[in-house]
Write a protein that holds these residues in place. Structure first.
Motif, short mmCIF file in Angstrom:
data_model
loop_
_atom_site.label_atom_id
_atom_site.label_comp_id
_atom_site.label_asym_id
_atom_site.label_seq_id
_atom_site.Cartn_x
_atom_site.Cartn_y
_atom_site.Cartn_z
N LEU A 365 0.82 -1.22 0.00
CA LEU A 365 0.00 0.00 0.00
C LEU A 365 0.85 1.27 0.00
O LEU A 365 0.45 2.30 -0.55
CB LEU A 365 -0.95 0.00 1.20
CG LEU A 365 -2.21 -0.86 1.04
CD1 LEU A 365 -2.94 -0.97 2.39
CD2 LEU A 365 -3.13 -0.28 -0.02
N ASP A 366 2.02 1.21 0.62
CA ASP A 366 2.89 2.40 0.67
C ASP A 366 3.91 2.43 -0.46
O ASP A 366 4.73 3.35 -0.54
CB ASP A 366 3.63 2.44 2.01
CG ASP A 366 2.69 2.65 3.19
OD1 ASP A 366 1.63 3.29 2.98
OD2 ASP A 366 2.98 2.15 4.28
N ASP A 367 3.88 1.44 -1.34
CA ASP A 367 4.81 1.40 -2.47
C ASP A 367 4.36 2.42 -3.52
O ASP A 367 3.20 2.39 -3.95
CB ASP A 367 4.82 -0.02 -3.07
CG ASP A 367 5.90 -0.17 -4.13
OD1 ASP A 367 5.83 0.52 -5.17
OD2 ASP A 367 6.82 -0.99 -3.94
N PRO A 368 5.25 3.33 -3.94
CA PRO A 368 4.83 4.38 -4.90
C PRO A 368 4.36 3.82 -6.25
O PRO A 368 3.56 4.44 -6.94
CB PRO A 368 6.08 5.25 -5.06
CG PRO A 368 7.21 4.40 -4.57
CD PRO A 368 6.65 3.50 -3.54
N GLU A 369 4.87 2.65 -6.65
CA GLU A 369 4.49 2.08 -7.95
C GLU A 369 3.30 1.13 -7.85
O GLU A 369 2.57 0.96 -8.84
CB GLU A 369 5.68 1.33 -8.55
CG GLU A 369 6.84 2.22 -8.92
CD GLU A 369 8.05 1.44 -9.43
OE1 GLU A 369 8.97 2.08 -9.93
OE2 GLU A 369 8.05 0.19 -9.34
N LEU A 370 3.11 0.52 -6.70
CA LEU A 370 2.09 -0.53 -6.58
C LEU A 370 0.92 -0.14 -5.66
O LEU A 370 -0.11 -0.83 -5.64
CB LEU A 370 2.73 -1.81 -6.04
CG LEU A 370 3.90 -2.36 -6.86
CD1 LEU A 370 4.50 -3.59 -6.17
CD2 LEU A 370 3.46 -2.72 -8.27
N GLY A 371 1.10 0.95 -4.88
CA GLY A 371 0.07 1.33 -3.93
C GLY A 371 -1.27 1.64 -4.58
O GLY A 371 -2.33 1.34 -4.01
N GLY A 372 -1.24 2.22 -5.76
CA GLY A 372 -2.48 2.57 -6.45
C GLY A 372 -3.27 1.34 -6.86
O GLY A 372 -4.47 1.22 -6.57
N LEU A 373 -2.60 0.39 -7.52
CA LEU A 373 -3.32 -0.80 -7.96
C LEU A 373 -3.74 -1.67 -6.77
O LEU A 373 -4.76 -2.36 -6.82
CB LEU A 373 -2.52 -1.59 -8.99
CG LEU A 373 -1.26 -2.39 -8.59
CD1 LEU A 373 -1.62 -3.75 -8.05
CD2 LEU A 373 -0.36 -2.56 -9.81
N ALA A 374 -2.97 -1.60 -5.67
CA ALA A 374 -3.36 -2.33 -4.47
C ALA A 374 -4.67 -1.78 -3.90
O ALA A 374 -5.56 -2.54 -3.50
CB ALA A 374 -2.25 -2.24 -3.42
N ARG A 375 -4.79 -0.45 -3.88
CA ARG A 375 -6.02 0.17 -3.38
C ARG A 375 -7.22 -0.20 -4.26
O ARG A 375 -8.32 -0.45 -3.76
CB ARG A 375 -5.86 1.69 -3.32
CG ARG A 375 -5.03 2.16 -2.13
CD ARG A 375 -4.65 3.63 -2.28
NE ARG A 375 -4.02 4.16 -1.06
CZ ARG A 375 -2.75 3.93 -0.73
NH1 ARG A 375 -1.98 3.17 -1.51
NH2 ARG A 375 -2.25 4.45 0.38
N VAL A 376 -6.99 -0.21 -5.57
CA VAL A 376 -8.06 -0.57 -6.50
C VAL A 376 -8.52 -2.00 -6.22
O VAL A 376 -9.73 -2.29 -6.12
CB VAL A 376 -7.59 -0.44 -7.97
CG1 VAL A 376 -8.62 -1.04 -8.92
CG2 VAL A 376 -7.35 1.02 -8.32
N TRP A 377 -7.57 -2.92 -6.07
CA TRP A 377 -7.90 -4.34 -5.83
C TRP A 377 -8.69 -4.49 -4.52
O TRP A 377 -9.72 -5.17 -4.48
CB TRP A 377 -6.61 -5.15 -5.77
CG TRP A 377 -6.79 -6.65 -5.76
CD1 TRP A 377 -6.79 -7.48 -6.83
CD2 TRP A 377 -7.00 -7.49 -4.60
NE1 TRP A 377 -6.98 -8.78 -6.43
CE2 TRP A 377 -7.12 -8.81 -5.07
CE3 TRP A 377 -7.11 -7.25 -3.23
CZ2 TRP A 377 -7.33 -9.90 -4.21
CZ3 TRP A 377 -7.33 -8.32 -2.38
CH2 TRP A 377 -7.44 -9.63 -2.86
N LEU A 378 -8.21 -3.85 -3.46
CA LEU A 378 -8.86 -3.99 -2.14
C LEU A 378 -10.26 -3.36 -2.16
O LEU A 378 -11.22 -3.93 -1.62
CB LEU A 378 -7.99 -3.33 -1.08
CG LEU A 378 -6.68 -4.05 -0.77
CD1 LEU A 378 -5.73 -3.14 0.03
CD2 LEU A 378 -6.93 -5.35 -0.01
#
Length: 474
Positions: A365-378
């Motif tokens: 969630l705090d990863d600048p590259e992956l945090g966005g797609l993680a939020r979308v998935w959750l």
């Protein structure tokens, strides 16, 4: 077709299914029957062909009758000889015996298919040869074929057939192509004759297409017994008229009269094997199932949506969900040009993973590259306590998403709709977007300038792209 870029992936049937299909093809069935019939009393000429006196017996063994019985028997014998089902036992005596390949027909599916591929090469070579009567007429005084009088270039004819089969393969495996359906013969002939940039074909071009159709009609009749294609021949009445005038534009309701050809699952396997042998990159769905997540995301980058999903499903079927999610997320990182599309494929893959993957998404969630797609998935799964994204993250994810769509589809209608939606929903989008610290920011803004139909908005996008390039020294 270029051998430098990969072809669309083909979905192959299992080797067991393909081997069963190969064993049931008329030509291989006949070839195997003749191989079991052959013995010390079977006589062949210097080239290994059955002597003329043996052909009636061979035809009887195959249950063939009629004027073409001997020709069909001779064809089956050539396939048996070239595929190793029979071997020359005594060259001086001109006798034969069963070959080593005959035992392979009761072996593994792969062994059966190896024999079938060898037989296929014989048939393809035969399909490029003119009618026997024409060959006889072209013999000179020394018994050699006068190719000039025959107006036949063996190499060019083989290349033409290879090109047609390559186009048939491409039409079959492409996501927007024929798929399992038949392809009209005129379309295949035109694909080899009519230039891509030609509008209305000239009479001369139509005549060339008509001539090519007649050649292909003979060739597909030859290729059908080995199981490469299913073929509905050209209507005999049309063939009778073909020499009188160039083919008229086709009536779609009548298109089947002009010949319809379908590549069989066995044919798709065979053509892919030949393409690989010739150096083409011809992937098959399932090739990446036992590779790492990095190979999956890179390998499916050029796939269409359906093929990418099918490949991913096979990969996930071999994985434990949580471990798979972690591996996919790790492989999706990066600032290289291919990274946005990797992340898009990662997001698509994660959409197929169940709730067991949630811990992996929370970890980034705090990863600048992956945090966005993680939020979308959750969020899509209704997970609790999903932190709201910062404005900076929203813009970064937007740039990353558009960059991925550009790489996947180019300037598609779907991407244009996305661009219009972004500009409409956020009045200050371009004023903020050029500041986004993403390697693709300038390229994305330039693309938005090309794609947006409103000239004023497009100009804003181009100005923002210029600012982005200036900021990053590009």
């Amino acid at each position: 077709m270029s051998d430098s870029s990969p072809l669309p992936p083909v979905r192959l049937h299992s080797e067991a299914e393909l081997a069963r299909a190969a064993l049931s093809t008329p030509l291989l069935t006949r070839a195997a029957r003749l191989a079991r019939w052959a013995g010390p009393g079977t006589r062949v000429d210097a080239g290994g062909s059955l002597v003329e006196e043996q052909l009636p017996d061979a035809a009887d063994q195959l249950g063939l009758t009629g004027d073409d019985a001997a020709a069909y028997a001779a064809e089956a014998w050539r396939a048996a000889l070239d595929s190793g089902l029979v071997e020359i036992a005594d060259e001086e005596a001109g006798t034969v015996g069963a070959g080593e390949a005959l035992g392979l027909l009761t072996g593994s599916p792969h062994e059966v298919l190896t024999v079938w591929l060898a037989a296929l090469e014989t048939v393809l070579a035969d399909a490029s040869v003119p009618d026997l009567d024409d060959l006889v007429d072209a013999l000179d005084e020394g018994g050699e074929i006068d190719f000039a009088s025959l107006d036949w270039d063996p190499e060019a004819e083989a290349e033409f057939l290879d090109g047609v089969l390559g186009n048939l393969y491409l039409l079959t495996v492409s996501e927007d192509g024929a798929g399992d359906g038949p392809v009209p013969l005129p379309a295949l002939a035109a694909s080899m004759i009519v230039p891509d940039d030609m509008g209305e074909p000239t009479d001369d071009v139509l005549e060339q297409v008509s001539d090519a159709m007649m050649r292909l009609d003979d060739q597909f009749r030859t290729l059908e017994p080995i199981g490469l294609v299913e073929y509905e021949p050209v209507d005999e009445a049309l063939m009778a008229d073909a020499e009188e005038e160039p083919a008229a534009p086709l009536d779609e309701t009548d298109v089947s009269r002009y010949g319809m050809v379908r590549l069989t699952p066995l044919g798709a396997y065979g053509l892919r094997a030949r393409l690989l042998e010739a150096g083409f990159d011809a992937p098959a769905v399932g090739d990446l199932a036992d590779k790492g997540a990095d190979a999956l995301l890179d390998g499916t980058a050029g796939f269409g949506p359906a093929a990418a999903r099918a490949e991913t499903e096979q990969w996930l079927a071999r994985q434990e969900p949580l471990a798979a999610a972690r591996e996919l997320l790790a492989a999706a990182r990066g600032a290289d040009a291919g990274a946005p599309l990797r992340r898009l494929r990662c997001q698509q893959a994660l959409s197929l993973v169940g709730a067991e993957a949630e811990p992996a998404l929370r970890e980034v969630l705090d990863d600048p590259e992956l945090g966005g797609l993680a939020r979308v998935w959750l969020s899509e799964r209704g997970a609790a306590e999903v932190p709201a994204p910062s404005q900076e993250l929203v813009f970064w994810l937007t740039i990353d998403t558009v960059a991925a769509q550009l790489a996947a589809e180019g300037n598609s209608e779907e991407l244009q709709a996305l661009v219009e939606g972004l500009a409409e929903q956020h009045s200050g989008f371009f004023a903020a977007a050029w500041r986004v610290e993403h390697p693709a920011t300038a390229d994305v803004l330039e693309a938005m300038g090309r794609l947006h139909p409103d000239k004023k908005v497009a100009k804003e996008a181009r100005k923002a792209a210029f600012k982005a390039r200036s900021q990053h020294g590009g």
